[in-house]
Write a protein that holds these residues in place. Structure first.
Motif, PDB file in Angstrom:
ATOM      1  N   GLU A 161      -1.005  62.158 -14.503  1.00 18.45           N
ATOM      2  CA  GLU A 161       0.258  61.591 -14.996  1.00 18.45           C
ATOM      3  C   GLU A 161       0.613  60.315 -14.239  1.00 18.45           C
ATOM      4  N   ALA A 162       0.298  60.258 -12.952  1.00 13.16           N
ATOM      5  CA  ALA A 162       0.582  59.052 -12.165  1.00 13.16           C
ATOM      6  C   ALA A 162      -0.217  57.868 -12.710  1.00 13.16           C
ATOM      7  N   VAL A 163      -1.442  58.118 -13.154  1.00 14.71           N
ATOM      8  CA  VAL A 163      -2.261  57.059 -13.748  1.00 14.71           C
ATOM      9  C   VAL A 163      -1.626  56.598 -15.060  1.00 14.71           C
ATOM     10  N   SER A 173     -11.742  53.882 -14.208  1.00 19.37           N
ATOM     11  CA  SER A 173     -11.489  53.847 -12.764  1.00 19.37           C
ATOM     12  C   SER A 173     -11.491  52.443 -12.171  1.00 19.37           C
ATOM     13  N   ASP A 174     -12.220  51.512 -12.774  1.00 18.88           N
ATOM     14  CA  ASP A 174     -12.228  50.145 -12.253  1.00 18.88           C
ATOM     15  C   ASP A 174     -10.904  49.430 -12.480  1.00 18.88           C
ATOM     16  N   VAL A 227      -6.912  57.282  -8.626  1.00 13.35           N
ATOM     17  CA  VAL A 227      -8.128  57.923  -9.131  1.00 13.35           C
ATOM     18  C   VAL A 227      -8.651  58.943  -8.122  1.00 13.35           C
ATOM     19  N   GLU A 228      -8.582  58.603  -6.844  1.00 15.99           N
ATOM     20  CA  GLU A 228      -9.059  59.531  -5.812  1.00 15.99           C
ATOM     21  C   GLU A 228      -8.265  60.826  -5.828  1.00 15.99           C
ATOM     22  N   ASP A 243     -15.577  63.412 -16.431  1.00 14.06           N
ATOM     23  CA  ASP A 243     -15.947  62.446 -15.390  1.00 14.06           C
ATOM     24  C   ASP A 243     -16.323  61.092 -15.989  1.00 14.06           C
ATOM     25  N   ALA A 244     -17.020  61.109 -17.114  1.00  8.25           N
ATOM     26  CA  ALA A 244     -17.414  59.852 -17.756  1.00  8.25           C
ATOM     27  C   ALA A 244     -16.180  59.063 -18.203  1.00  8.25           C
ATOM     28  N   LEU A 245     -15.189  59.752 -18.737  1.00 10.92           N
ATOM     29  CA  LEU A 245     -13.968  59.066 -19.178  1.00 10.92           C
ATOM     30  C   LEU A 245     -13.170  58.527 -17.989  1.00 10.92           C
TER      31      LEU A 245
END
Length: 183
Positions: free
Chosen positions: A160-162, A107-108, A115-116, A100-102
């Motif tokens: 993978e989309a990210v 995420s910004d 991200v969602e 979660d931290a990574l």
């Protein structure tokens, strides 16, 4: 007696000619050195830009690796004997926090819908892991554990989309990176 030969103006013209050639040679050398140094500097600057972009992309790959690596503690928790369940749950919770931290760290920079999707899939997978792991060992069903494992794989697939999004931006900015990013 031998008399000295008189110096003619022609010999002084030769000195001027040699000086002119020397100055031209030095000037050409300085110009070539300047052009070479400029070329070297531009290549160095481009290499730094590439290195920064690769380092940035490495953050995304590290996040993907942690999403995948979270499966290990999750699998251990789901397979843990009842007496050691708390220890395995704590290990899994630590892996969840790292992941979660990574994700929060990047995420910004990433479109929120990407991200969602990752967070939604992770939440679903984690819910399945928790349900399977909290049951007494003898009442855990293979199907429940397999569903949790499959959901964890899907979370990585959603990430993978990210990665594709970030790679597209990097290649749009610096097309020369295609060989590096696809290796």
């Amino acid at each position: 007696m031998i008399s000295r030969l008189p110096t003619h103006p022609a010999s002084s013209g030769l000195k001027v000619h040699l000086w002119v050639l020397a100055i031209l040679t030095i000037s050409c050398t300085v110009i070539l050195a300047g052009l070479s140094t400029r070329s070297w500097y531009l290549e160095l600057r481009q290499s730094r830009i590439h290195a920064n972009m690769i380092a940035d992309f490495a953050r995304y790959l590290e996040t993907a690796s942690h999403i995948s690596a979270e499966r290990g503690p999750a699998n251990n928790f789901m397979a843990a004997p009842d007496s050691a369940r708390a220890e395995y749950r704590a290990n899994w919770a630590e892996a969840v926090a790292e992941t979660d931290a990574l994700i929060d760290r990047i995420s910004d920079e990433v479109p929120s819908e990407l991200v969602e999707k990752v967070y939604d899939q992770l939440a679903n997978a984690r819910r399945l892991v928790a349900m399977a792991g909290e049951r007494p060992r003898l009442s855990r069903r293979y199907e429940d554990i397999q569903a949790a494992i499959d959901a964890m794989f899907k979370a990585r697939d959603h990430f993978e989309a990210v990665l594709r999004w970030r790679m597209a931006i990097a290649l749009e900015t610096e097309p020369d990176l295609i060989d590096v990013l696809f290796k």
